[in-house]
Design a protein around this motif. Structure first.
Motif, PDB file in Angstrom:
ATOM      1  N   ASN A 190      73.557  23.065  27.874  1.00  0.00           N
ATOM      2  CA  ASN A 190      72.239  23.062  28.519  1.00  0.00           C
ATOM      3  C   ASN A 190      72.360  22.867  30.028  1.00  0.00           C
ATOM      4  OD1 ASN A 190      70.940  23.398  26.061  1.00  0.00           O
ATOM      5  ND2 ASN A 190      70.607  21.211  25.752  1.00  0.00           N
ATOM      6  N   LEU A 191      73.264  21.985  30.437  1.00  0.00           N
ATOM      7  CA  LEU A 191      73.454  21.736  31.867  1.00  0.00           C
ATOM      8  C   LEU A 191      74.070  22.954  32.557  1.00  0.00           C
ATOM      9  CD1 LEU A 191      74.744  18.034  31.799  1.00  0.00           C
ATOM     10  CD2 LEU A 191      72.428  18.841  32.315  1.00  0.00           C
ATOM     11  N   GLU A 192      75.016  23.593  31.898  1.00  0.00           N
ATOM     12  CA  GLU A 192      75.611  24.807  32.463  1.00  0.00           C
ATOM     13  C   GLU A 192      74.556  25.895  32.633  1.00  0.00           C
ATOM     14  OE1 GLU A 192      78.814  25.632  29.764  1.00  0.00           O
ATOM     15  OE2 GLU A 192      80.275  24.488  30.951  1.00  0.00           O
ATOM     16  N   ASN A 193      73.689  26.041  31.647  1.00  0.00           N
ATOM     17  CA  ASN A 193      72.610  27.032  31.739  1.00  0.00           C
ATOM     18  C   ASN A 193      71.640  26.701  32.874  1.00  0.00           C
ATOM     19  OD1 ASN A 193      73.629  28.469  29.562  1.00  0.00           O
ATOM     20  ND2 ASN A 193      72.348  27.415  28.058  1.00  0.00           N
ATOM     21  N   LEU A 194      71.339  25.405  33.048  1.00  0.00           N
ATOM     22  CA  LEU A 194      70.449  24.975  34.124  1.00  0.00           C
ATOM     23  C   LEU A 194      71.083  25.250  35.491  1.00  0.00           C
ATOM     24  CD1 LEU A 194      67.834  23.532  35.011  1.00  0.00           C
ATOM     25  CD2 LEU A 194      69.059  21.360  34.785  1.00  0.00           C
ATOM     26  N   ILE A 195      72.371  24.987  35.613  1.00  0.00           N
ATOM     27  CA  ILE A 195      73.097  25.256  36.862  1.00  0.00           C
ATOM     28  C   ILE A 195      73.009  26.736  37.207  1.00  0.00           C
ATOM     29  CG2 ILE A 195      75.410  25.333  37.904  1.00  0.00           C
ATOM     30  CD1 ILE A 195      75.982  22.712  36.230  1.00  0.00           C
ATOM     31  N   ASP A 196      73.218  27.589  36.201  1.00  0.00           N
ATOM     32  CA  ASP A 196      73.130  29.049  36.422  1.00  0.00           C
ATOM     33  C   ASP A 196      71.706  29.458  36.795  1.00  0.00           C
ATOM     34  OD1 ASP A 196      75.814  29.604  35.979  1.00  0.00           O
ATOM     35  OD2 ASP A 196      75.534  29.903  33.820  1.00  0.00           O
ATOM     36  N   LYS A 197      70.732  28.926  36.077  1.00  0.00           N
ATOM     37  CA  LYS A 197      69.320  29.273  36.306  1.00  0.00           C
ATOM     38  C   LYS A 197      68.888  28.939  37.733  1.00  0.00           C
ATOM     39  CE  LYS A 197      64.670  28.080  34.671  1.00  0.00           C
ATOM     40  NZ  LYS A 197      63.888  27.226  33.737  1.00  0.00           N
ATOM     41  N   LEU A 198      69.404  27.811  38.263  1.00  0.00           N
ATOM     42  CA  LEU A 198      69.011  27.367  39.610  1.00  0.00           C
ATOM     43  C   LEU A 198      69.930  27.925  40.698  1.00  0.00           C
ATOM     44  CD1 LEU A 198      68.156  23.629  38.796  1.00  0.00           C
ATOM     45  CD2 LEU A 198      66.542  25.494  39.215  1.00  0.00           C
ATOM     46  N   GLY A 199      70.889  28.745  40.302  1.00  0.00           N
ATOM     47  CA  GLY A 199      71.794  29.357  41.275  1.00  0.00           C
ATOM     48  C   GLY A 199      72.696  28.364  41.978  1.00  0.00           C
ATOM     49  N   LEU A 200      73.180  27.372  41.217  1.00  0.00           N
ATOM     50  CA  LEU A 200      73.979  26.295  41.814  1.00  0.00           C
ATOM     51  C   LEU A 200      75.443  26.327  41.383  1.00  0.00           C
ATOM     52  CD1 LEU A 200      71.434  23.349  41.367  1.00  0.00           C
ATOM     53  CD2 LEU A 200      71.978  24.539  43.499  1.00  0.00           C
ATOM     54  N   ARG A 201      75.906  27.451  40.888  1.00  0.00           N
ATOM     55  CA  ARG A 201      77.269  27.554  40.362  1.00  0.00           C
ATOM     56  C   ARG A 201      78.328  27.187  41.400  1.00  0.00           C
ATOM     57  NH1 ARG A 201      79.187  26.721  35.699  1.00  0.00           N
ATOM     58  NH2 ARG A 201      77.490  27.873  34.754  1.00  0.00           N
ATOM     59  N   ASN A 202      78.044  27.422  42.685  1.00  0.00           N
ATOM     60  CA  ASN A 202      79.015  27.106  43.736  1.00  0.00           C
ATOM     61  C   ASN A 202      78.781  25.729  44.371  1.00  0.00           C
ATOM     62  OD1 ASN A 202      80.380  29.607  43.524  1.00  0.00           O
ATOM     63  ND2 ASN A 202      78.793  30.587  44.757  1.00  0.00           N
ATOM     64  N   LYS A 203      77.824  24.976  43.803  1.00  0.00           N
ATOM     65  CA  LYS A 203      77.513  23.665  44.370  1.00  0.00           C
ATOM     66  C   LYS A 203      77.588  22.519  43.363  1.00  0.00           C
ATOM     67  CE  LYS A 203      74.555  25.218  48.163  1.00  0.00           C
ATOM     68  NZ  LYS A 203      73.235  25.058  48.819  1.00  0.00           N
ATOM     69  N   VAL A 204      77.394  22.822  42.085  1.00  0.00           N
ATOM     70  CA  VAL A 204      77.395  21.789  41.047  1.00  0.00           C
ATOM     71  C   VAL A 204      78.536  22.072  40.070  1.00  0.00           C
ATOM     72  CG1 VAL A 204      76.080  20.678  39.199  1.00  0.00           C
ATOM     73  CG2 VAL A 204      74.897  21.475  41.264  1.00  0.00           C
ATOM     74  N   PHE A 205      79.343  21.033  39.814  1.00  0.00           N
ATOM     75  CA  PHE A 205      80.552  21.209  39.008  1.00  0.00           C
ATOM     76  C   PHE A 205      80.637  20.138  37.931  1.00  0.00           C
ATOM     77  CE2 PHE A 205      81.162  22.618  43.337  1.00  0.00           C
ATOM     78  CZ  PHE A 205      81.612  23.923  43.169  1.00  0.00           C
ATOM     79  N   LEU A 206      80.843  20.595  36.694  1.00  0.00           N
ATOM     80  CA  LEU A 206      81.034  19.685  35.564  1.00  0.00           C
ATOM     81  C   LEU A 206      82.534  19.472  35.396  1.00  0.00           C
ATOM     82  CD1 LEU A 206      78.460  21.186  33.004  1.00  0.00           C
ATOM     83  CD2 LEU A 206      78.071  19.451  34.776  1.00  0.00           C
ATOM     84  N   LEU A 207      82.997  18.267  35.699  1.00  0.00           N
ATOM     85  CA  LEU A 207      84.428  17.983  35.695  1.00  0.00           C
ATOM     86  C   LEU A 207      84.962  17.559  34.338  1.00  0.00           C
ATOM     87  CD1 LEU A 207      83.827  18.087  38.742  1.00  0.00           C
ATOM     88  CD2 LEU A 207      85.304  16.104  39.043  1.00  0.00           C
TER      89      LEU A 207
END
Length: 200
Positions: free
Chosen positions: A114-131
């Motif tokens: 769900n968090l990965e989908n939210l990151i993609d939806k908000l266009g934050l793939r280059n700013k938010v990282f799940l470690l």
């Protein structure tokens, strides 16, 4: 039924240890047990261990990001579950304008997809990282500018104390319970309203 049995069993305990005043109050109101039976003992931390672990080098693909002094580094540590409110934090950082930042989320759990989908939806793939899970989170904490606890509720908020021990600035939701017992607002941290993206 099971919860009722547990609540009933409190009356037969010689002593009840609560890990925060908020938890103590919850036990008292839920079970009607005498307050003299309850003792608050906060979870301890091993400062010497944290001091040692925080000095470890960050290697791999995130090393350059954490060493970049021109980018604000925000970190959250916790299980990826609804309680921890990482979805709220991701939405909150999407509102940041004019400041280059990274958000690192350390932990694993049921909300990862769900968090990965939210990151993609908000266009934050280059700013938010799940470690994911990290054996030594302290090296990431000590190399971050801000630790944010975005929880909807807590028992204590142990990671707040760990973040403080690394010297990292702390922002936390003022959720039940724990954060307001650790942080004096605008003195040694910042408290914001829980479940409130704008306030975070």
């Amino acid at each position: 039924f099971f919860e009722k049995i547990i609540d009933f069993s409190y009356h037969y305990a010689d002593k009840i240890i609560a890990l925060s005043k908020g938890v103590s109050n919850d036990i008292k109101s839920r079970t009607k047990v005498k307050k003299e039976k309850i003792k608050v003992i906060y979870n301890p931390i091993n400062i010497d261990f944290i001091e040692k672990e925080k000095k470890a080098n960050i290697s791999g693909k995130y090393a350059q990001m954490f060493s970049n002094k021109k980018v604000l580094k925000i970190i959250n540590i916790g299980h990826l579950q609804n309680q921890k409110g990482q979805d709220l934090l991701i939405k909150a950082v999407s509102e940041i304008k004019g400041i280059p930042f990274y958000l690192f989320i350390v932990g694993e759990g049921e909300q990862r997809n769900n968090l990965e989908n939210l990151i993609d939806k908000l266009g934050l793939r280059n700013k938010v990282f799940l470690l994911g899970f990290q054996r030594n989170p302290y090296k990431f904490l000590s190399n971050s500018d801000i630790f944010v606890l975005s929880s909807r509720w807590e028992g204590f908020g142990h990671v707040i104390v760990e973040a403080m021990a690394t010297g990292t600035t702390v922002i936390s939701t003022n959720c039940r319970s724990g954060p307001s017992e650790i942080i004096k607002n605008n003195y040694d941290g910042v408290l914001c309203r829980p479940n409130n993206v704008k306030d975070i």
